[in-house]
Design a protein around this motif. Structure first.
Motif, PDB file in Angstrom:
ATOM      1  N   TYR A 274       0.801  -1.234   0.000  1.00  0.00           N
ATOM      2  CA  TYR A 274       0.000   0.000   0.000  1.00  0.00           C
ATOM      3  C   TYR A 274       0.835   1.286   0.000  1.00  0.00           C
ATOM      4  CZ  TYR A 274      -4.268  -2.660   0.502  1.00  0.00           C
ATOM      5  OH  TYR A 274      -5.322  -3.514   0.269  1.00  0.00           O
TER       6      TYR A 274
ATOM      7  N   LEU B 157      -5.546   0.737  -4.938  1.00  0.00           N
ATOM      8  CA  LEU B 157      -6.557   1.273  -4.037  1.00  0.00           C
ATOM      9  C   LEU B 157      -7.429   2.300  -4.745  1.00  0.00           C
ATOM     10  CD1 LEU B 157      -7.565   1.086  -1.117  1.00  0.00           C
ATOM     11  CD2 LEU B 157      -5.971   2.924  -0.523  1.00  0.00           C
TER      12      LEU B 157
ATOM     13  N   LEU C 253      -9.972   0.415  -6.980  1.00  0.00           N
ATOM     14  CA  LEU C 253     -10.977  -0.300  -6.185  1.00  0.00           C
ATOM     15  C   LEU C 253     -12.020   0.682  -5.644  1.00  0.00           C
ATOM     16  CD1 LEU C 253      -8.849  -2.886  -4.173  1.00  0.00           C
ATOM     17  CD2 LEU C 253     -10.515  -3.379  -5.959  1.00  0.00           C
ATOM     18  N   GLN C 254     -11.548   1.810  -5.129  1.00  0.00           N
ATOM     19  CA  GLN C 254     -12.481   2.817  -4.615  1.00  0.00           C
ATOM     20  C   GLN C 254     -13.348   3.367  -5.734  1.00  0.00           C
ATOM     21  OE1 GLN C 254      -9.910   5.637  -2.657  1.00  0.00           O
ATOM     22  NE2 GLN C 254      -9.731   4.402  -0.797  1.00  0.00           N
TER      23      GLN C 254
ATOM     24  N   ASP D 247     -15.525  -8.180   4.477  1.00  0.00           N
ATOM     25  CA  ASP D 247     -14.209  -8.035   3.861  1.00  0.00           C
ATOM     26  C   ASP D 247     -13.451  -9.338   4.130  1.00  0.00           C
ATOM     27  OD1 ASP D 247     -11.868  -7.225   2.736  1.00  0.00           O
ATOM     28  OD2 ASP D 247     -11.576  -5.462   3.993  1.00  0.00           O
TER      29      ASP D 247
ATOM     30  N   GLN E 177      -7.337  -1.784   5.130  1.00  0.00           N
ATOM     31  CA  GLN E 177      -7.310  -0.520   4.389  1.00  0.00           C
ATOM     32  C   GLN E 177      -8.642  -0.242   3.700  1.00  0.00           C
ATOM     33  OE1 GLN E 177      -4.800  -2.658   4.473  1.00  0.00           O
ATOM     34  NE2 GLN E 177      -2.896  -1.539   4.838  1.00  0.00           N
ATOM     35  N   PHE E 178      -9.186  -1.232   3.016  1.00  0.00           N
ATOM     36  CA  PHE E 178     -10.439  -0.985   2.308  1.00  0.00           C
ATOM     37  C   PHE E 178     -11.637  -1.046   3.246  1.00  0.00           C
ATOM     38  CE2 PHE E 178     -13.649  -1.177  -0.976  1.00  0.00           C
ATOM     39  CZ  PHE E 178     -13.116  -0.321  -1.922  1.00  0.00           C
TER      40      PHE E 178
ATOM     41  N   HIS F  49     -12.131   2.349   4.526  1.00  0.00           N
ATOM     42  CA  HIS F  49     -12.752   3.209   3.511  1.00  0.00           C
ATOM     43  C   HIS F  49     -14.265   3.024   3.530  1.00  0.00           C
ATOM     44  CE1 HIS F  49     -13.503   5.259  -0.266  1.00  0.00           C
ATOM     45  NE2 HIS F  49     -14.048   4.158  -0.759  1.00  0.00           N
ATOM     46  N   CYS F  50     -14.710   1.773   3.580  1.00  0.00           N
ATOM     47  CA  CYS F  50     -16.149   1.494   3.601  1.00  0.00           C
ATOM     48  C   CYS F  50     -16.797   2.018   4.879  1.00  0.00           C
ATOM     49  CB  CYS F  50     -16.392  -0.011   3.482  1.00  0.00           C
ATOM     50  SG  CYS F  50     -15.841  -0.741   1.927  1.00  0.00           S
TER      51      CYS F  50
ATOM     52  N   LEU G 258     -16.296  -8.291  -0.190  1.00  0.00           N
ATOM     53  CA  LEU G 258     -15.021  -7.929  -0.786  1.00  0.00           C
ATOM     54  C   LEU G 258     -14.066  -9.102  -0.643  1.00  0.00           C
ATOM     55  CD1 LEU G 258     -14.641  -4.502   1.085  1.00  0.00           C
ATOM     56  CD2 LEU G 258     -15.771  -4.871  -1.127  1.00  0.00           C
TER      57      LEU G 258
ATOM     58  N   HIS H  94     -10.338  -9.318  -2.057  1.00  0.00           N
ATOM     59  CA  HIS H  94      -9.313  -8.660  -2.858  1.00  0.00           C
ATOM     60  C   HIS H  94      -7.949  -9.293  -2.622  1.00  0.00           C
ATOM     61  CE1 HIS H  94     -12.065  -4.850  -2.678  1.00  0.00           C
ATOM     62  NE2 HIS H  94     -12.474  -5.737  -3.575  1.00  0.00           N
TER      63      HIS H  94
ATOM     64  N   HIS I 126     -10.194  -7.037 -11.668  1.00  0.00           N
ATOM     65  CA  HIS I 126     -11.230  -6.712 -10.690  1.00  0.00           C
ATOM     66  C   HIS I 126     -12.581  -6.884 -11.364  1.00  0.00           C
ATOM     67  CE1 HIS I 126     -13.606  -3.679  -8.120  1.00  0.00           C
ATOM     68  NE2 HIS I 126     -13.587  -4.858  -7.526  1.00  0.00           N
TER      69      HIS I 126
END
Length: 256
Positions: free
Chosen positions: A19, A28, A31-32, A49, A56-57, A60-61, A116, A118, A248
């Protein structure tokens, strides 16, 4: 070495090498972007997740008002996630579960609007059992966001580097001791497995169609924004998305 021990040992390197680099920022960012419409709707989503690592994601969510269950087998990954969740005031919106994904999906009874997964599929021996476990936890019309390591890109990159024997060997996995995934996936096979599980693929995009092939001098010459613009322009088009380091896709569960 067990999967848990492997990722426990690599937890610090994972955050630094995945990251905190341009390639991680590209990953990232897209994905966002790809999930923006789903995540910015008014209703609160319950999100799983699966194999979310340091979260990390998930953060974000959660920052967008959703509730997230972060499941990972690595204790050190989850410890790092817990610390970062607390630093950002998101600990009440993210539930941490230490378990294998398949075991968790077997025992959990909740239905998720979004799952998710990933950069996880390439670390398991067989892809189909994991996909089946995940789709069983999706509610009707729920979405699966799946990103996986693309076998086609490994062949191409080795050929361009002159590693012809490796390109011809059909052996592309890492040695299990580092961050190179052990099982690159063939896109057509993943598509077929999802369709057999009653999933409809709504979007399929490349993540890093070009970056991994660029010589270091080219990466250093161009601004990050210029590289991002190049990636953006071609990532939804064939044949470029089929050359991407990661694929993705977003798939919806068919109404039953």
């Amino acid at each position: 070495m067990s999967d848990q021990a492997h990722f426990d040992r690599l937890s610090e390197r994972f955050g630094r090498n995945i990251y905190d680099t341009p390639k991680g920022r590209i990953r990232l960012h897209f994905l966002q972007q790809d999930l923006q419409a789903l995540l910015e709707q008014d209703s609160e989503l319950l999100i799983l997740d699966a194999g979310g690592g340091q979260g990390q994601f998930a953060r974000h969510c959660a920052s967008l008002g959703h509730r997230v269950v972060l499941c990972d087998l690595s204790e050190q990954m989850l410890d790092a996630a817990d610390q970062l969740n607390r630093e950002q005031g998101l600990e009440d919106r993210i539930e941490l579960v230490r378990d294998s994904i398949e075991n968790f999906c077997h025992h959990d009874t909740r239905q998720y609007q979004l799952i998710l997964c990933h950069a996880v599929l390439e670390w398991v021996q067989e892809s189909e059992p994991l996909l089946q476990a995940l789709t069983q936890r999706l509610g009707n019309a729920g979405r699966l966001s799946l990103m996986y390591y693309n076998r086609h890109s490994i062949v191409l990159r080795n050929a361009l580097r002159g590693n012809f024997r490796k390109a011809l060997s059909d052996q592309f996995g890492g040695d299990g001791g580092g961050l190179t995934p052990t099982h690159a996936r063939e896109p057509q096979q993943i598509d077929s497995q999802l369709q057999a599980l009653g999933m409809s693929i709504e979007a399929q995009l490349g993540v890093r169609c070009f970056y991994d092939y660029l010589p270091p001098k080219v990466r250093q010459t161009y601004a990050f924004e210029d590289i991002l613009e190049l990636e953006q322009r071609f990532r939804d088009q064939l044949p470029y998305r089929q050359m991407a380091r990661y694929i993705h896709l977003i798939a919806a569960k068919t109404q039953q």
